[in-house]
Design a protein around this motif. Structure first.
Motif, PDB file in Angstrom:
ATOM      1  N   PRO A   1       0.797  -1.225   0.000  1.00 30.78           N
ATOM      2  CA  PRO A   1       0.000   0.000   0.000  1.00 30.78           C
ATOM      3  C   PRO A   1       0.841   1.292   0.000  1.00 30.78           C
ATOM      4  O   PRO A   1       0.537   2.228  -0.712  1.00 30.78           O
ATOM      5  N   HIS A   2       1.894   1.307   0.813  1.00 27.54           N
ATOM      6  CA  HIS A   2       2.680   2.550   0.919  1.00 27.54           C
ATOM      7  C   HIS A   2       4.120   2.267   0.490  1.00 27.54           C
ATOM      8  O   HIS A   2       4.988   2.035   1.320  1.00 27.54           O
ATOM      9  N   PHE A   3       4.329   2.292  -0.802  1.00 30.34           N
ATOM     10  CA  PHE A   3       5.654   1.925  -1.292  1.00 30.34           C
ATOM     11  C   PHE A   3       6.585   3.123  -1.463  1.00 30.34           C
ATOM     12  O   PHE A   3       7.794   2.971  -1.537  1.00 30.34           O
ATOM     13  N   ARG A   4       6.030   4.324  -1.471  1.00 29.56           N
ATOM     14  CA  ARG A   4       6.853   5.524  -1.701  1.00 29.56           C
ATOM     15  C   ARG A   4       7.985   5.662  -0.681  1.00 29.56           C
ATOM     16  O   ARG A   4       9.127   5.915  -1.064  1.00 29.56           O
ATOM     17  N   PRO A   5       7.686   5.512   0.665  1.00 32.63           N
ATOM     18  CA  PRO A   5       8.772   5.659   1.642  1.00 32.63           C
ATOM     19  C   PRO A   5       9.898   4.627   1.424  1.00 32.63           C
ATOM     20  O   PRO A   5      11.070   4.958   1.599  1.00 32.63           O
ATOM     21  N   ILE A   6       9.530   3.410   0.991  1.00 34.21           N
ATOM     22  CA  ILE A   6      10.541   2.376   0.746  1.00 34.21           C
ATOM     23  C   ILE A   6      11.486   2.838  -0.358  1.00 34.21           C
ATOM     24  O   ILE A   6      12.712   2.762  -0.241  1.00 34.21           O
ATOM     25  N   ILE A   7      10.872   3.358  -1.432  1.00 33.95           N
ATOM     26  CA  ILE A   7      11.672   3.809  -2.572  1.00 33.95           C
ATOM     27  C   ILE A   7      12.528   5.021  -2.192  1.00 33.95           C
ATOM     28  O   ILE A   7      13.726   5.069  -2.472  1.00 33.95           O
ATOM     29  N   THR A   8      11.894   5.987  -1.523  1.00 35.88           N
ATOM     30  CA  THR A   8      12.613   7.209  -1.146  1.00 35.88           C
ATOM     31  C   THR A   8      13.842   6.860  -0.315  1.00 35.88           C
ATOM     32  O   THR A   8      14.943   7.375  -0.557  1.00 35.88           O
ATOM     33  N   ASN A   9      13.645   5.975   0.634  1.00 39.10           N
ATOM     34  CA  ASN A   9      14.743   5.569   1.508  1.00 39.10           C
ATOM     35  C   ASN A   9      15.867   4.902   0.706  1.00 39.10           C
ATOM     36  O   ASN A   9      17.048   5.245   0.851  1.00 39.10           O
TER      37      ASN A   9
END
Lengths: 226, 264
Positions: A105-113
Motif C-alpha cells: 500500500p505505501h511503497f513511496r517511503p521504501i523507494i525514497t529511503n
C-alpha cells in the motif's frame, strides 16, 4: 527458508543441473558463482518458480513451491539485469503497477529511503524505461525487487551494468537488509563482490555444487573449475 | 473477489494500458490504420447511391464487415501484441514471479485490451459518422449488442492465441494475426454460410462470430433480429473462453517445463 533436494534439470538432452541439494537458513546472503553455463541462472529460475525441475523437491518458507507458489510469491522477489520493465511507461508508473501486484500500500517511503541511500536522483522516476542506461535499468529492477520487502530475494547479476559506486551502495543495502527473517541469493560473475557481500558462497560447475562454504578468494575459486 | 486480487488485476490492467502510451508504432496500429481502412470503404459505401443497386449493397456489406470485424480481430491482436512485448523485454519474468494467478493475468490483459478497443472504436465511429452518417442510424441500438458479442468472441480466441505465445514466446508474435485471419474465413464477415464449401461450411457452425455476422446482414436486409443466433453465439463464446483458459493454463505449465519464459 530454502530447502532443495536432488534437483535435476535438462534441456534438449543436455543436463544443466545434476542432483543439486541445498539448504539455506534465514539471515544468510548466499552468493552463487561459477563459469558461464554452470547452471546458476537455471537454479535461480527454479527457485522463483519460473522453471520447473525434471525431478526433486523445493521447499520455500516451509511450503512446497509447486503447490503454494502464490502464497510464497508474496514473500519473494526477483530481479535480473537483463530484464526491462514496461518500456514506454515511466519508472514511477512501472513501480506503481508492481506495488499493486505485490499488494504494497505505501511503497513511496521504501523507494525514497532506498534511492537516498544509493544517491539516485528523483528525476529518474519520470524517465521512460527505454530511455534508461543499463546501469539505471538494473537499479530500477533492484528497486522493484525490494518493493515488498521480501523474505526471499533472488538477484541475477544485478550489479553487472552498474558503476562501481552504485554497485557498492546496492550491495550495502543488501547487507543492511540481512536479518534472521530475510534470505538473499545473489548470482554474480564478480567473485570479489560475492566475497565482500555474502556470508556463504556456492560454486556451481557443470550443474553440480563443487563448493559450499565461506566466501573464498579468486585464485582458490579457479581450482574448483578444473 | 478478494481485495488483493482486485488490486493485482488493477496492476496488470495498468501495466498493459501503459504498453500503448507514448508508443507511436502501437498507436498507428490501433488507430491510424483502421481509420484509413474505414475511410476507404466508408467513401465507397457513401458513393453507393450512384451505383447500381447490387454494387451499393456489396459496398455497404463490405463496410459493415470491416467495422464489426475490427471488434473481434483487434481484441485478439492487441492481447497478443501487449503480451509479446513482455516476452521481448523479459518483463514477463517479473510479472510471473509476482503473486498473480493465471486467471488474474487473463482478466488484466482482457480488461486492458477492451479499454483500448473501446477507445479505438470510438475514434473509428467518429470517422464513420463524418463519412457515412446513416451507417449507425440504420442499425440502431442493436449495434451495441453486436459489438459486445463480437468482442466476446475476440476475448475467447485471444486466450487461444496467448496460449501459443506461452509455448513459443516472442517468436510467434504473429499468432494474433494468423488466428484472427483464419477465424475471419469462418466468421462469414462478407459472405453467406452457403458460400463456404464442404468441410469449411461445417466448421463455420462451430464459430460464434458466424452467427453474429449472419444476424447483422439479415437485419440490414430487413429481417427482424434473430435472438436464437445470438444465444448460440453467446454459448459458443463462453465455451471457447473456458477452453482458452484451459489452454493458457496448460501451456503456462508446459512453458515452465521447457523454459520458454526464461529463454525469452
Amino acid at each position: 527458508m530454502i530447502e532443495l533436494i536432488n534437483i535435476n534439470k535438462s534441456f534438449g538432452g543436455k543436463r544443466i543441473l545434476s542432483n543439486v541439494s541445498l539448504s539455506v537458513r534465514g539471515g544468510e546472503i548466499v552468493g552463487i558463482a561459477g563459469p558461464v553455463g554452470a547452471g546458476k541462472s537455471t537454479l535461480l529460475h527454479i527457485l522463483t518458480g519460473l522453471l520447473e525441475p525434471d525431478s526433486g523437491t523445493i521447499t520455500l518458507l516451509g511450503l512446497p513451491l509447486q503447490s503454494s507458489r502464490q502464497i510464497i510469491a508474496k514473500e519473494m522477489n526477483y530481479a535480473s539485469s537483463s530484464q526491462r520493465l514496461g518500456g514506454y511507461a515511466s519508472v514511477a508508473e512501472n513501480l506503481t503497477t508492481y506495488a499493486d501486484l505485490y499488494g504494497v500500500p505505501h511503497f513511496r517511503p521504501i523507494i525514497t529511503n532506498l534511492w537516498k541511500l544509493c544517491k539516485m536522483p528523483d528525476v529518474l522516476m519520470s524517465k521512460k524505461i527505454y530511455k534508461l542506461s543499463s546501469g539505471e535499468n538494473s537499479f530500477v529492477n533492484f528497486t522493484k525487487a525490494i518493493l515488498n520487502n521480501p523474505r526471499l530475494l533472488f538477484l541475477d547479476e544485478i550489479t553487472a551494468h552498474m558503476d562501481p559506486l552504485l554497485s557498492q551502495r546496492v550491495l550495502t543495502v543488501i547487507k543492511k537488509r540481512n536479518r534472521k527473517t530475510n534470505t538473499t541469493i545473489i548470482i554474480s560473475q564478480n567473485t570479489e563482490e560475492v566475497r565482500r557481500t555474502c556470508t556463504r558462497m556456492i560454486i556451481l560447475y557443470h550443474g553440480k555444487i563443487v563448493y559450499d562454504g565461506k566466501p573464498i578468494q579468486n585464485n582458490k575459486i579457479n581450482t574448483y573449475y578444473a | 473477489m478478494h481485495n488483493s486480487s482486485i488490486r493485482r488485476i488493477r496492476g496488470l490492467y495498468l501495466h498493459y494500458l501503459y504498453s500503448i502510451k507514448r508508443n507511436p508504432a502501437r498507436v498507428i496500429e490501433m488507430f491510424v490504420w483502421p481509420a484509413f481502412e474505414i475511410m476507404l470503404f466508408g467513401f465507397l459505401a457513401a458513393s453507393g447511391k450512384n451505383m447500381p443497386t447490387e454494387a451499393a449493397v456489396i459496398s455497404v456489406t463490405i463496410l459493415t464487415g470491416i467495422v464489426y470485424w475490427n471488434c473481434t480481430a483487434r481484441v485478439i491482436q492487441e492481447a497478443v501484441a501487449q503480451f509479446t512485448d513482455d516476452f521481448v523485454s523479459k518483463n514477463i519474468q517479473g510479472i510471473l514471479v509476482a503473486p498473480i494467478s493465471i486467471g488474474e493475468l487473463l482478466i488484466g490483459i482482457t480488461a486492458a485490451s477492451l479499454t483500448k478497443i473501446a477507445i479505438s472504436l470510438t475514434v473509428l465511429g467518429g470517422v464513420l459518422v463524418l463519412i457515412y452518417p446513416s451507417f449507425f442510424s440504420s442499425l440502431g441500438a442493436h449495434a451495441l449488442l453486436w459489438v459486445f458479442q463480437l468482442e466476446l468472441v475476440g476475448v475467447a480466441f485471444s486466450y487461444v492465441a496467448l496460449s501459443v505465445v506461452f509455448l513459443f514466446g516472442e517468436r510467434v508474435s504473429f499468432s494474433g494475426w494468423i488466428i484472427s485471419t483464419v477465424l475471419q474465413i469462418f466468421s462469414l464477415v462478407f459472405y453467406e454460410r452457403s458460400a463456404l464449401p464442404g468441410l469449411l461450411h461445417t466448421v463455420s457452425y462451430a464459430v460464434p462470430s458466424s452467427y453474429i455476422f449472419e444476424s447483422i446482414r439479415a437485419y440490414q436486409y430487413g429481417s427482424p433480429l434473430v435472438t436464437n443466433s445470438h444465444t448460440i453465439a453467446l454459448a459458443l463464446s463462453f465455451a471457447y473462453m473456458m477452453i482458452g483458459f484451459g489452454l493458457v493454463t496448460i501451456s503456462y505449465n508446459w512453458a515452465r517445463k521447457i523454459g520458454t519464459i526464461i529463454k525469452s
